[in-house]
Design a protein around this motif. Structure first.
Motif, PDB file in Angstrom:
ATOM      1  N   SER A  91       7.062   4.301  -5.212  1.00 34.46           N
ATOM      2  CA  SER A  91       5.970   5.170  -5.634  1.00 34.46           C
ATOM      3  C   SER A  91       5.827   5.110  -7.151  1.00 34.46           C
TER       4      SER A  91
ATOM      5  N   ASP B 287      -0.531   3.569 -11.113  1.00 36.36           N
ATOM      6  CA  ASP B 287       0.789   3.260 -11.654  1.00 36.36           C
ATOM      7  C   ASP B 287       0.846   3.209 -13.177  1.00 36.36           C
TER       8      ASP B 287
ATOM      9  N   THR C  70       5.459   4.399   0.171  1.00 38.02           N
ATOM     10  CA  THR C  70       6.864   4.092   0.422  1.00 38.02           C
ATOM     11  C   THR C  70       7.316   4.657   1.765  1.00 38.02           C
TER      12      THR C  70
ATOM     13  N   PHE D 266       2.655   7.880   0.366  1.00 34.75           N
ATOM     14  CA  PHE D 266       2.183   7.431  -0.939  1.00 34.75           C
ATOM     15  C   PHE D 266       2.820   6.090  -1.332  1.00 34.75           C
TER      16      PHE D 266
END
Length: 251
Positions: A105, A65, A220, A218
């Motif tokens: 995501s 992230d 979600t 991924f």
């Protein structure tokens, strides 16, 4: 015309460079390996000098992230600033269909941040949003694997060949800026769980596919429209069953 392709040595970028050159244009492949680093700014000003169009098909080296947001935000700011100084007339960026609808995501949040920077800049632009590439089908299956089985949601899925994506990006680059978005998906729409069940069987992959409405893509959950473009979107020409890479071959 001079075109600079950021990420021009990668899967899509190398095909975009080739497609532009086949049309008679000057196309420069810009990447760290060619001395251009959008994250640090190294070589960027020199690369875009004299360019009419910049095409950004680069990707983050990390999908975590924090790093992925840093990559797309910083690289895009650096790129747009260099374009403004050089007087570039068109910025084309490759992104993902449905990015705004999947905020869980981290990767897609970073792509949305990229969109916002491009849309807020002074450079005329076109954002090409594509569905998932055929080339990434194996990775998607791996990401959905838990305890030896692949969990997939029964939602619509419309993957596309990288070759078709590159063609649409080239078409967008040589056209006038739309100052908006262009969507493209594959020529066929499947149900995601059924598609992966057939693909894994064709690859002699021993993993079973479990249909799970709550399977996460991924990170979600998906709705039936999460991964597909609008019905009037452009479509690729290559069907999955005709794509040479659909079944990996032994080295």
């Amino acid at each position: 015309m001079k075109f600079v392709v950021i990420g021009g040595t990668g899967l899509i970028g190398s095909q975009v460079v080739r497609g532009l050159r086949e049309r008679g244009h000057e196309a420069v492949a810009a990447a760290p390996s060619t001395g251009v680093n959008t994250l640090t700014g190294e070589g960027l000003a020199e690369a875009v000098t004299g360019a009419s169009v910049v095409v950004d098909v680069s990707n983050s080296p990390s999908f975590e992230d924090g790093p992925v947001l840093e990559f797309f935000a910083t690289s895009t700011r650096n790129l747009l600033a260099a374009e403004a100084v050089a007087g570039v007339g068109h910025h084309v960026v490759l992104s993902v269909v449905g990015a705004e609808g999947l905020p869980e995501s981290g990767y897609l949040r970073a792509k949305v941040a990229q969109h916002e920077l491009v849309e807020g800049s002074s450079t005329p632009f076109t954002i090409v949003q594509a569905t998932q590439f055929f080339e990434f089908v194996g990775g998607i299956a791996d990401s959905g694997t838990e305890d030896g089985v692949v969990r997939m949601a029964p939602v619509s899925f419309q993957p596309i060949a990288g070759e078709d994506v590159a063609r649409v990006v080239v078409e967008a680059a040589v056209a006038a800026p739309v100052n908006g978005r262009v969507e493209v998906g594959g020529p066929e729409r499947f149900r995601m769980d059924e598609f992966f069940r057939a693909v894994l069987a064709a690859r002699d992959d021993p993993r079973g596919v479990v249909t799970d409405p709550h399977a996460r893509y991924f990170g979600t959950e998906l709705t039936d429209r999460s991964l597909v473009p609008d019905d009037d979107a452009a479509r690729g020409e290559i069907r999955y069953r005709d794509w040479p890479g659909r079944v990996p071959t032994a080295e």
